[in-house]
Motif scaffolding. Structure first.
Motif, PDB file in Angstrom:
ATOM      1  N   THR A 380       0.823  -1.217   0.000  1.00 33.94           N
ATOM      2  CA  THR A 380       0.000   0.000   0.000  1.00 33.94           C
ATOM      3  C   THR A 380       0.859   1.269   0.000  1.00 33.94           C
ATOM      4  OG1 THR A 380      -1.693  -1.180   1.212  1.00 33.94           O
ATOM      5  CG2 THR A 380      -1.839   1.211   1.223  1.00 33.94           C
ATOM      6  N   ASN A 381       1.820   1.315   0.921  1.00 31.81           N
ATOM      7  CA  ASN A 381       2.534   2.586   1.104  1.00 31.81           C
ATOM      8  C   ASN A 381       3.536   2.883   0.001  1.00 31.81           C
ATOM      9  OD1 ASN A 381       1.040   2.580   3.369  1.00 31.81           O
ATOM     10  ND2 ASN A 381       2.729   2.407   4.820  1.00 31.81           N
ATOM     11  N   ILE A 382       4.065   1.832  -0.612  1.00 33.35           N
ATOM     12  CA  ILE A 382       5.058   2.091  -1.667  1.00 33.35           C
ATOM     13  C   ILE A 382       4.453   1.820  -3.043  1.00 33.35           C
ATOM     14  CG2 ILE A 382       7.327   1.470  -2.583  1.00 33.35           C
ATOM     15  CD1 ILE A 382       8.164   0.840   0.304  1.00 33.35           C
ATOM     16  N   LEU A 383       4.019   0.571  -3.249  1.00 27.70           N
ATOM     17  CA  LEU A 383       3.550   0.235  -4.600  1.00 27.70           C
ATOM     18  C   LEU A 383       2.246   0.947  -4.953  1.00 27.70           C
ATOM     19  CD1 LEU A 383       4.449  -3.572  -4.621  1.00 27.70           C
ATOM     20  CD2 LEU A 383       5.750  -1.632  -5.515  1.00 27.70           C
ATOM     21  N   GLY A 384       1.379   1.122  -3.957  1.00 25.83           N
ATOM     22  CA  GLY A 384       0.115   1.825  -4.201  1.00 25.83           C
ATOM     23  C   GLY A 384       0.368   3.264  -4.606  1.00 25.83           C
ATOM     24  N   THR A 385       1.275   3.909  -3.883  1.00 24.60           N
ATOM     25  CA  THR A 385       1.601   5.314  -4.200  1.00 24.60           C
ATOM     26  C   THR A 385       2.210   5.395  -5.601  1.00 24.60           C
ATOM     27  OG1 THR A 385       2.047   5.633  -1.859  1.00 24.60           O
ATOM     28  CG2 THR A 385       2.845   7.347  -3.355  1.00 24.60           C
ATOM     29  N   GLN A 386       3.099   4.437  -5.877  1.00 24.80           N
ATOM     30  CA  GLN A 386       3.725   4.438  -7.212  1.00 24.80           C
ATOM     31  C   GLN A 386       2.668   4.234  -8.298  1.00 24.80           C
ATOM     32  OE1 GLN A 386       5.737   1.002  -8.415  1.00 24.80           O
ATOM     33  NE2 GLN A 386       7.094   2.052  -9.830  1.00 24.80           N
ATOM     34  N   ASN A 387       1.704   3.348  -8.011  1.00 24.04           N
ATOM     35  CA  ASN A 387       0.642   3.073  -8.981  1.00 24.04           C
ATOM     36  C   ASN A 387      -0.140   4.356  -9.299  1.00 24.04           C
ATOM     37  OD1 ASN A 387      -0.949   1.325 -10.582  1.00 24.04           O
ATOM     38  ND2 ASN A 387      -2.530   1.333  -8.992  1.00 24.04           N
ATOM     39  N   LEU A 388      -0.477   5.101  -8.251  1.00 28.15           N
ATOM     40  CA  LEU A 388      -1.218   6.361  -8.461  1.00 28.15           C
ATOM     41  C   LEU A 388      -0.398   7.316  -9.327  1.00 28.15           C
ATOM     42  CD1 LEU A 388      -2.545   7.014  -4.827  1.00 28.15           C
ATOM     43  CD2 LEU A 388      -3.930   6.351  -6.805  1.00 28.15           C
ATOM     44  N   MET A 389       0.890   7.393  -9.022  1.00 33.78           N
ATOM     45  CA  MET A 389       1.740   8.325  -9.768  1.00 33.78           C
ATOM     46  C   MET A 389       1.898   7.889 -11.222  1.00 33.78           C
ATOM     47  SD  MET A 389       4.571   9.754  -7.105  1.00 33.78           S
ATOM     48  CE  MET A 389       5.389   8.233  -6.769  1.00 33.78           C
ATOM     49  N   GLU A 390       2.025   6.591 -11.420  1.00 32.40           N
ATOM     50  CA  GLU A 390       2.177   6.084 -12.787  1.00 32.40           C
ATOM     51  C   GLU A 390       0.938   6.390 -13.626  1.00 32.40           C
ATOM     52  OE1 GLU A 390       4.546   4.406 -14.480  1.00 32.40           O
ATOM     53  OE2 GLU A 390       5.985   4.646 -12.860  1.00 32.40           O
ATOM     54  N   VAL A 391      -0.245   6.123 -13.033  1.00 29.49           N
ATOM     55  CA  VAL A 391      -1.484   6.360 -13.789  1.00 29.49           C
ATOM     56  C   VAL A 391      -1.621   7.865 -14.066  1.00 29.49           C
ATOM     57  CG1 VAL A 391      -3.999   6.153 -13.779  1.00 29.49           C
ATOM     58  CG2 VAL A 391      -2.605   4.309 -12.845  1.00 29.49           C
ATOM     59  N   ALA A 392      -1.340   8.670 -13.038  1.00 29.99           N
ATOM     60  CA  ALA A 392      -1.448  10.124 -13.228  1.00 29.99           C
ATOM     61  C   ALA A 392      -0.519  10.569 -14.348  1.00 29.99           C
ATOM     62  CB  ALA A 392      -1.110  10.838 -11.919  1.00 29.99           C
ATOM     63  N   LYS A 393       0.678  10.026 -14.360  1.00 29.88           N
ATOM     64  CA  LYS A 393       1.653  10.401 -15.391  1.00 29.88           C
ATOM     65  C   LYS A 393       1.123  10.044 -16.777  1.00 29.88           C
ATOM     66  CE  LYS A 393       5.990   8.662 -15.836  1.00 29.88           C
ATOM     67  NZ  LYS A 393       7.203   8.131 -15.227  1.00 29.88           N
ATOM     68  N   THR A 394       0.524   8.874 -16.895  1.00 38.25           N
ATOM     69  CA  THR A 394       0.003   8.458 -18.201  1.00 38.25           C
ATOM     70  C   THR A 394      -1.107   9.397 -18.660  1.00 38.25           C
ATOM     71  OG1 THR A 394       0.262   6.248 -17.326  1.00 38.25           O
ATOM     72  CG2 THR A 394      -0.814   6.421 -19.443  1.00 38.25           C
ATOM     73  N   PHE A 395      -1.973   9.789 -17.752  1.00 38.29           N
ATOM     74  CA  PHE A 395      -3.120  10.612 -18.156  1.00 38.29           C
ATOM     75  C   PHE A 395      -2.762  12.097 -18.290  1.00 38.29           C
ATOM     76  CE2 PHE A 395      -5.396   6.838 -17.254  1.00 38.29           C
ATOM     77  CZ  PHE A 395      -6.597   6.927 -17.931  1.00 38.29           C
ATOM     78  N   TRP A 396      -1.778  12.548 -17.584  1.00 31.98           N
ATOM     79  CA  TRP A 396      -1.515  13.994 -17.546  1.00 31.98           C
ATOM     80  C   TRP A 396      -0.389  14.462 -18.450  1.00 31.98           C
ATOM     81  CZ3 TRP A 396      -1.641  14.413 -11.463  1.00 31.98           C
ATOM     82  CH2 TRP A 396      -2.959  14.280 -11.038  1.00 31.98           C
ATOM     83  N   THR A 397       0.393  13.531 -19.019  1.00 28.73           N
ATOM     84  CA  THR A 397       1.482  14.035 -19.863  1.00 28.73           C
ATOM     85  C   THR A 397       1.260  13.655 -21.314  1.00 28.73           C
ATOM     86  OG1 THR A 397       2.783  12.078 -19.328  1.00 28.73           O
ATOM     87  CG2 THR A 397       3.269  14.073 -18.098  1.00 28.73           C
TER      88      THR A 397
END
Ligand SMILES: NC(=O)c1ccc[n+]([C@@H]2O[C@H](COP(=O)([O-])OP(=O)(O)OC[C@H]3O[C@@H](n4cnc5c(N)ncnc54)[C@H](OP(=O)(O)O)[C@@H]3O)[C@@H](O)[C@H]2O)c1
Length: 397
Positions: A380-397
């Motif tokens: 949750t604390n590491i992979l979950g956070t990374q997952n959120l960032m990865e998805v955000a990166k895909t949608f926002w850049t």
């Protein structure tokens, strides 16, 4: 390779965002890295990097100061543009540059079209007009887009000025005697790219400005209302702010030519200003049923009328839907039960709700449990956070 000059400017920044999103290679040196008035260096740079298209976003834009710094304005807006166009001709490549509604005197009383005679009334306008002429003379494959009242994220523009006033002044005076149309860098970039990708390209001058004309006063008032400004908004004149009477009173550009070619309608400047101000934005609040998350949800709904919240919570031991029972009845709130580690779920949320911000409160936080089951903490604390960032990166850049 595409070269974007003036890489730190607001239009250049938008181009970089667009090219990154579309996986298009580019170089975007800022003024320190590539000064377009250093003619030899510019030539070397273009040759060394095998540049195949130049998009010139560098410019001297200080309208009042140009009256005193005439040489700089001409050097950057005219002679450096001529040099760029010339190098592009030698390399047989296309050249794109930007001009302004200030090439007109403002006396027409009607929207300006590309064929209208220019008659600039400022050094800035004259320097840009000369840049247009020299570029077209040097390189047949030149596109010139005349734009007006440009605003883009991270830019120094009128919206930012109004925001500063809103935070520091109890009454704000804005000029009623200047009319044109605010134009978003997003539209400039997308439309430039569409024109550049037409099979039959017609070089020359294009007008590109936001739909609907407005005065600085009306635009400023609109922004202040969106910001919830409670002070007085007063009508002023341009000459209340500067001693130079050098701005055309009416310089709305007609974008009909470009709209007809591309069969599009350029968005109204108000919708673009709303986007810029992030009015009506959607937040993904993870762990929104937990203690801090729930308080965040309550706070945001109370403070901001125009937002939407998507609350994502796994509802294990720390999350409790009862803490946001009332808030869940609010039409601005949607609830999703799930795990931030679930890539497919997070992607679906981004897709369905067009998420603008992620506020991540989801966490494994009970220290004792980390001894019994460390794995879930890592997830949750590491992979979950990374997952959120990865998805955000895909949608926002
Ligand atoms: N902004 C407007 O309202 C507006 C209105 C009509 C037309 N336009 C035109 O639209 C185009 C894009 O404007 P913008 O709003 O993106 O402008 P901007 O944000 O002011 O960006 C211009 C950039 O050019 C850089 N620059 C200046 N001189 C340079 C030089 N000699 N070599 C390399 N870089 C140099 C500036 O760097 P420094 O900051 O370090 O000087 C700045 O980063 C320009 O052609 C402009 O004239 C803009």
């Amino acid at each position: 390779m595409i070269l974007i000059t003036g890489g730190a400017g607001q239009l250049a920044t938008e181009f970089q965002r667009f090219f990154k999103k579309n996986s298009i290679d580019f170089l975007a040196p800022n003024r320190l890295e590539l000064d377009i008035t250093d003619f030899d260096k510019v030539r070397d740079y273009i040759l060394k990097n095998d540049v195949g298209l130049v998009i010139n976003c560098a410019a001297y834009n200080l309208v009042d100061k140009a009256e005193e710094e005439k040489d700089s304005a001409y050097m950057i807006n005219a002679y450096a543009v001529e040099n760029l166009a010339k190098i592009c001709r030698e390399r047989k490549i296309e050249f794109v540059t930007y001009s302004t509604d200030f090439v007109f005197d403002g006396n027409k009383g009607n929207e300006y079209i590309e064929e209208d005679e220019i008659n600039p009334i400022s050094v800035y306008g004259r320097s840009k007009a000369l840049g247009e002429r020299l570029a077209l003379e040097e390189n047949r494959k030149t596109f010139i887009f005349r734009v007006s009242w440009v605003f883009g994220e991270e830019g120094k523009n009128f919206i930012e000025q109004v925001k500063t006033w809103a935070n520091t002044r109890e009454s704000i005076k804005i000029a009623t005697d200047q009319i044109s149309s605010p134009t978003s860098t997003k539209d400039i970039v997308e439309i430039t790219w569409k024109i550049l990708n037409l099979r039959d390209r017609d070089y020359g001058i294009y007008h590109l400005s936001g739909s609907e004309e407005t005065s600085r006063y009306e635009q400023g008032k609109y922004i202040l209302e969106r910001l919830g400004y409670k002070g007085n908004i007063l009508e002023g004149r341009c000459l209340d702010f500067t001693s130079y009477d050098i701005r055309p009173k009416y310089s709305k550009l007609s974008s009909r030519k470009i709209e007809n070619i591309l069969r599009i309608k350029i968005p109204n400047w108000r919708s673009r200003v709303d986007e810029y101000l992030k009015v009506g934005k959607t937040y993904l609040v993870t762990g929104g049923a937990g203690f801090i998350g729930a308080n965040f949800v309550k706070y945001m709904l109370e403070k901001h009328n125009d937002i939407k919240l998507v609350v994502l919570d796994k509802l294990t031991y720390a999350g409790n839907l009862g803490t946001i029972r009332e808030e869940l009845k609010d039409s601005r709130v949607s609830f999703v039960k799930g795990d931030i580690c679930n890539r497919e779920l997070v992607e679906n949320i981004f897709m369905q709700h067009d998420i603008d911000y992620v506020v991540n409160f989801a966490a494994e936080s009970h220290v004792d449990r980390s001894i019994e089951n460390p794995q879930i903490f890592l997830e949750t604390n590491i992979l979950g956070t990374q997952n959120l960032m990865e998805v955000a990166k895909t949608f926002w850049t």
